[in-house]
Design a protein around this motif. Structure first.
Motif, PDB file in Angstrom:
ATOM      1  N   GLU A 186      24.288  -4.127  40.629  1.00 42.58           N
ATOM      2  CA  GLU A 186      23.850  -5.372  41.249  1.00 42.58           C
ATOM      3  C   GLU A 186      23.523  -5.045  42.704  1.00 42.58           C
ATOM      4  N   ILE A 187      22.603  -5.758  43.303  1.00 38.61           N
ATOM      5  CA  ILE A 187      22.225  -5.489  44.690  1.00 38.61           C
ATOM      6  C   ILE A 187      22.988  -6.435  45.609  1.00 38.61           C
ATOM      7  N   PRO A 188      23.794  -5.890  46.522  1.00 42.51           N
ATOM      8  CA  PRO A 188      24.632  -6.730  47.375  1.00 42.51           C
ATOM      9  C   PRO A 188      23.884  -7.237  48.600  1.00 42.51           C
ATOM     10  N   ASP A 189      24.421  -8.277  49.192  1.00 40.58           N
ATOM     11  CA  ASP A 189      23.950  -8.743  50.497  1.00 40.58           C
ATOM     12  C   ASP A 189      25.128  -8.639  51.464  1.00 40.58           C
ATOM     13  N   PHE A 190      25.185  -7.503  52.178  1.00 43.78           N
ATOM     14  CA  PHE A 190      26.256  -7.259  53.141  1.00 43.78           C
ATOM     15  C   PHE A 190      25.774  -7.449  54.570  1.00 43.78           C
ATOM     16  N   ARG A 191      24.643  -8.126  54.734  1.00 43.61           N
ATOM     17  CA  ARG A 191      24.025  -8.230  56.053  1.00 43.61           C
ATOM     18  C   ARG A 191      24.979  -8.838  57.083  1.00 43.61           C
ATOM     19  N   LEU A 192      25.585  -9.976  56.746  1.00 50.78           N
ATOM     20  CA  LEU A 192      26.475 -10.654  57.679  1.00 50.78           C
ATOM     21  C   LEU A 192      27.739  -9.830  57.921  1.00 50.78           C
ATOM     22  N   LEU A 193      28.280  -9.240  56.857  1.00 54.56           N
ATOM     23  CA  LEU A 193      29.479  -8.416  56.984  1.00 54.56           C
ATOM     24  C   LEU A 193      29.227  -7.215  57.893  1.00 54.56           C
ATOM     25  N   ALA A 194      28.026  -6.613  57.776  1.00 56.70           N
ATOM     26  CA  ALA A 194      27.693  -5.428  58.563  1.00 56.70           C
ATOM     27  C   ALA A 194      27.451  -5.742  60.030  1.00 56.70           C
ATOM     28  N   ARG A 195      27.197  -6.996  60.355  1.00 56.54           N
ATOM     29  CA  ARG A 195      27.065  -7.370  61.764  1.00 56.54           C
ATOM     30  C   ARG A 195      28.411  -7.402  62.452  1.00 56.54           C
ATOM     31  N   LYS A 196      29.444  -7.680  61.692  1.00 59.76           N
ATOM     32  CA  LYS A 196      30.797  -7.792  62.242  1.00 59.76           C
ATOM     33  C   LYS A 196      31.561  -6.478  62.140  1.00 59.76           C
ATOM     34  N   HIS A 197      31.275  -5.692  61.105  1.00 59.86           N
ATOM     35  CA  HIS A 197      32.002  -4.450  60.848  1.00 59.86           C
ATOM     36  C   HIS A 197      31.018  -3.313  60.594  1.00 59.86           C
ATOM     37  N   GLU A 198      31.562  -2.104  60.517  1.00 56.83           N
ATOM     38  CA  GLU A 198      30.765  -0.959  60.071  1.00 56.83           C
ATOM     39  C   GLU A 198      30.979  -0.809  58.575  1.00 56.83           C
ATOM     40  N   VAL A 199      29.927  -0.947  57.794  1.00 51.11           N
ATOM     41  CA  VAL A 199      30.032  -0.931  56.336  1.00 51.11           C
ATOM     42  C   VAL A 199      29.313   0.302  55.788  1.00 51.11           C
ATOM     43  N   LEU A 200      29.982   1.036  54.913  1.00 56.25           N
ATOM     44  CA  LEU A 200      29.396   2.173  54.213  1.00 56.25           C
ATOM     45  C   LEU A 200      29.509   1.934  52.716  1.00 56.25           C
ATOM     46  N   SER A 201      28.470   2.289  51.971  1.00 58.41           N
ATOM     47  CA  SER A 201      28.466   2.117  50.519  1.00 58.41           C
ATOM     48  C   SER A 201      28.538   3.476  49.834  1.00 58.41           C
ATOM     49  N   VAL A 202      29.467   3.607  48.890  1.00 55.95           N
ATOM     50  CA  VAL A 202      29.573   4.807  48.067  1.00 55.95           C
ATOM     51  C   VAL A 202      29.198   4.408  46.638  1.00 55.95           C
ATOM     52  N   ILE A 203      28.047   4.899  46.188  1.00 54.01           N
ATOM     53  CA  ILE A 203      27.500   4.533  44.885  1.00 54.01           C
ATOM     54  C   ILE A 203      27.925   5.587  43.860  1.00 54.01           C
ATOM     55  N   VAL A 204      28.709   5.181  42.869  1.00 52.87           N
ATOM     56  CA  VAL A 204      29.228   6.110  41.864  1.00 52.87           C
ATOM     57  C   VAL A 204      28.449   5.929  40.567  1.00 52.87           C
ATOM     58  N   ARG A 205      27.876   7.008  40.082  1.00 52.43           N
ATOM     59  CA  ARG A 205      27.058   6.959  38.863  1.00 52.43           C
ATOM     60  C   ARG A 205      27.360   8.146  37.947  1.00 52.43           C
ATOM     61  N   ASP A 206      26.853   8.026  36.722  1.00 52.20           N
ATOM     62  CA  ASP A 206      26.851   9.129  35.765  1.00 52.20           C
ATOM     63  C   ASP A 206      25.393   9.439  35.442  1.00 52.20           C
ATOM     64  N   HIS A 207      25.077  10.717  35.317  1.00 57.41           N
ATOM     65  CA  HIS A 207      23.679  11.104  35.081  1.00 57.41           C
ATOM     66  C   HIS A 207      23.108  10.468  33.814  1.00 57.41           C
ATOM     67  N   LEU A 208      23.940  10.300  32.791  1.00 55.20           N
ATOM     68  CA  LEU A 208      23.437   9.780  31.526  1.00 55.20           C
ATOM     69  C   LEU A 208      22.983   8.327  31.618  1.00 55.20           C
ATOM     70  N   GLU A 209      23.567   7.550  32.528  1.00 58.82           N
ATOM     71  CA  GLU A 209      23.149   6.157  32.618  1.00 58.82           C
ATOM     72  C   GLU A 209      21.849   6.006  33.410  1.00 58.82           C
ATOM     73  N   GLU A 210      21.451   7.043  34.112  1.00 58.59           N
ATOM     74  CA  GLU A 210      20.161   7.031  34.805  1.00 58.59           C
ATOM     75  C   GLU A 210      19.075   7.711  33.968  1.00 58.59           C
ATOM     76  N   HIS A 211      19.484   8.725  33.200  1.00 62.39           N
ATOM     77  CA  HIS A 211      18.536   9.460  32.345  1.00 62.39           C
ATOM     78  C   HIS A 211      19.169   9.699  30.968  1.00 62.39           C
ATOM     79  N   PRO A 212      19.241   8.656  30.149  1.00 63.95           N
ATOM     80  CA  PRO A 212      19.890   8.799  28.846  1.00 63.95           C
ATOM     81  C   PRO A 212      19.050   9.648  27.897  1.00 63.95           C
TER      82      PRO A 212
END
Length: 283
Positions: A186-212
């Motif tokens: 899902e695509i998040p909207d962290f715009r307001l949160l990132a104005r107040k804090h430093e936000v980093l996203s760690v995206i965890v995936r498996d190769h098979l779900e991108e290239h089955p």
């Protein structure tokens, strides 16, 4: 013998491996790059190309008729917040479950935080806040967090990034470094949160779900909704699916960049410490 988690990996194995990596080879410096607030003023110096123009002292600049900037020293103690997003789709993986990778990332970040002498707090979210630990510098907090992540039953759980953003915005009063770990389908909207804090996203995936692979006629169960999908997963349908995922990620990356959120993608067969180091170094 360490007890196995719901996912398969033991809590102790993850903790031992993460602690060894952090205290022997992981990032030793503070990963945050806060600007302005949270800094102690040290001195003035003449502006140099590449300096942040937000630090220009306009009063001194007007008097000296050439630009001067304020130099700050960062306060050592940060409030680091690790957020694990455990919706149903993290219960998937070809080498190991994404849920296990999230636990390993949380452990690495936790040990790195305590090594730096910073305050650590942890959250688990689905479409609601599942658990929370208060800011602490105690090692047992990392053990508790990893155990909760591994033993959490993510099947049929959904994600609501709005709930996550709104909850963190309301609960976190002090400027914080927030690391949000999930698979981001899902695509998040962290715009307001990132104005107040430093936000980093760690995206965890498996190769098979991108290239089955091509599977022919098969029945698949969506671990988030429980819906059964039947069809012929031939070369054409698999290619169309991969293109859809790539388009989604393109929109995701554009959204995160728009909101000034640094991010990295870690696969279930990745070396997590290496990818986190690249994130902190801003590569």
């Amino acid at each position: 013998m360490s007890k196995l988690s719901r996912c398969g990996l033991s809590v102790q194995k993850i903790l031992v491996r993460a602690r060894r990596q952090v205290f022997s080879e992981m990032v030793g410096n503070n990963p945050s790059v806060f600007q302005g607030e949270g800094y102690d003023f040290i001195e003035l110096r003449e502006y140099m190309p590449g300096d942040d123009i937000r630090h220009i002292d306009w009063n001194i600049t007007a008097k000296m008729q050439r630009p001067f900037i304020k130099i700050f020293r960062e306060e050592r103690e940060l409030n680091v917040v690790i957020v694990s997003v455990l919706n149903g789709s993290v219960h998937f993986g070809s080498k190991k479950f994404k849920q296990e990778t999230i636990a390993e990332v949380a452990a690495l970040l936790g040990f790195s935080t305590l090594k730096n002498g910073d305050l650590l707090s942890s959250y688990i979210f689905t479409n609601e806040m599942v658990s929370y630990t208060k800011p602490s510098k105690k090692l047992h907090q990392i053990h508790r967090s990893v155990e909760e992540i591994l033993n959490f039953d993510a099947i049929n759980k959904k994600v609501d990034f709005k709930v996550i953003a709104d909850t963190l915005f309301k609960r976190l009063k002090r400027k914080s470094l927030i690391l949000i770990i999930g698979d981001y389908f899902e695509i998040p909207d962290f715009r307001l949160l990132a104005r107040k804090h430093e936000v980093l996203s760690v995206i965890v995936r498996d190769h098979l779900e991108e290239h089955p692979p091509e599977m022919g006629f098969a029945s698949l169960v969506d671990p988030e909704s429980g819906a059964v999908l039947e069809g012929d997963f031939n070369a054409s349908s698999v290619r169309a699916y991969s293109q859809k995922v790539a388009a989604h990620d393109h929109r995701l990356f554009d959204t995160l960049r728009r909101d000034s959120i640094r991010f990295t993608k870690i696969y279930t067969d990745s070396h997590e410490a290496v990818e986190l180091r690249r994130l902190f170094e801003g590569r």
